[in-house]
Design a protein around this motif. Structure first.
Motif, mmCIF file in Angstrom:
data_model
loop_
_atom_site.group_PDB
_atom_site.id
_atom_site.type_symbol
_atom_site.label_atom_id
_atom_site.label_comp_id
_atom_site.label_asym_id
_atom_site.label_seq_id
_atom_site.Cartn_x
_atom_site.Cartn_y
_atom_site.Cartn_z
ATOM 1 N N ARG A 238 17.145 -38.713 16.995
ATOM 2 C CA ARG A 238 16.955 -39.970 16.268
ATOM 3 C C ARG A 238 17.150 -39.768 14.771
ATOM 4 N N CYS A 239 17.899 -40.665 14.169
ATOM 5 C CA CYS A 239 18.184 -40.575 12.731
ATOM 6 C C CYS A 239 16.907 -40.595 11.906
ATOM 7 N N GLU A 240 15.909 -41.366 12.333
ATOM 8 C CA GLU A 240 14.704 -41.491 11.526
ATOM 9 C C GLU A 240 13.935 -40.175 11.452
ATOM 10 N N VAL A 241 14.030 -39.348 12.499
ATOM 11 C CA VAL A 241 13.383 -38.037 12.457
ATOM 12 C C VAL A 241 14.115 -37.128 11.470
ATOM 13 N N CYS A 242 15.435 -37.134 11.526
ATOM 14 C CA CYS A 242 16.215 -36.363 10.555
ATOM 15 C C CYS A 242 15.889 -36.800 9.136
ATOM 16 N N ASP A 243 15.838 -38.094 8.915
ATOM 17 C CA ASP A 243 15.558 -38.616 7.573
ATOM 18 C C ASP A 243 14.164 -38.201 7.096
#
Length: 294
Positions: free
Chosen positions: A35-40
């Protein structure tokens, strides 16, 4: 130049490892999450220098690759990405049950890539990057799994991963690769299933809610781990089911041995002796009583 550790999966364990390595070592840390939000979030916290939702990019950027997803997911993903690995890279994992992942590695790992499995004995009934923290491993076991008969096992890599565990505050244990799952069934996987069973027996019928209102800290402590993520624990327990079944058989034997202590007319003397024996066993285990040896 400092080595780059790439962590596949930035949940509780992977996220905590990233934070610990960033805080206590000189490794450069990068990560992969679906998930992009975890990377961010990991980038915003400064615990990784780069993060991707494309695992291929992370693998290419890494010297040490840590598979930190649930065991079967790790195994499936390794088979998909093994062809991307290059000689000189190091593969490890932090799975609680090893058999399926090790099988996938030994079948598909390219020549020249090293593999040493580790198991940080740390966790929580809660999961996700948001509950990860840099001190998750402090005072906890960090198991190095040894398999010197394997062509892909490297003693120097094992020493490096041991040093990594020490750096994040863990105490080190070394265990044979093929003994690990048997041991962990007795101290982790079977007890987790027992906690689930106890929860179901006490709370799973029409009187369950009322009983829970009468419960106290003892019941909470005995059943805490039953609140863990079912999909992850399914992979762990089912993946190690043969050893868990042996553990349950021992529990059945113990139940049959304890029943007569309740049936004998001795004012509970035999029961008290049994409880004293069990108390003494537990009190002699420093890692359960907080008396951690340095």
């Amino acid at each position: 130049m400092n080595k780059t550790v790439g962590i596949i999966g930035l949940g509780l364990l992977g996220g905590s490892l990233a934070k610990a390595l960033k805080a206590y070592t000189d490794y450069n840390v990068v990560g992969y999450a679906r998930r992009c939000e975890v990377c961010d979030a990991a980038l915003q916290d400064g615990v990784v220098s780069q993060a991707w939702t494309d695992v291929e990019l992370m693998i290419k950027a890494s010297d040490i690759i840590v598979f930190s997803l649930p065991p079967d997911t790790n195994a499936s993903l390794f088979r998909e990405v093994a062809h991307l690995l290059e000689p000189g890279q190091i593969v490890t994992d932090v799975s609680s049950a090893k058999a399926n992942f090790v099988h996938a590695v030994y079948e598909t790992i390219p020549r020249g890539v090293s593999f040493v499995s580790v198991h940080p004995m740390a966790g929580s009934e809660k999961g996700g990057y948001e509950v990860s923290h840099k001190n998750l491993f402090k005072g906890m076991g960090w198991i190095i799994l040894e398999d010197p008969t394997s062509d892909v096992y490297d003693a120097e890599v094992a020493d490096e991963l041991e040093a990594m565990g020490r750096a994040v505050g863990s105490r080190i244990e070394r265990v044979g690769l093929y003994e690990h799952d048997e041991y962990l069934a007795m101290v982790s996987h079977m007890p987790h299933l027992m906690a689930a069973m106890l929860t179901n027996v006490a709370g799973g019928d029409e009187l369950g809610e009322f009983r829970m209102r009468l419960s106290a800290g003892g019941f909470r402590d005995c059943t805490r781990v039953a609140g863990g993520l079912p999909s992850m624990w399914r992979e762990i327990i089912y993946g190690n089911r043969h050893n868990v079944l042996l553990g349950l058989s021992k529990i059945q034997e113990e139940i049959e041995a304890v029943k007569p202590l309740l049936e004998v007319d001795d004012d509970g003397a035999a029961l008290e002796a049994y409880l004293e024996k069990c108390r003494d066993i537990r009190n002699e285990l420093p890692y359960l009583t907080g008396q951690i040896r340095k």
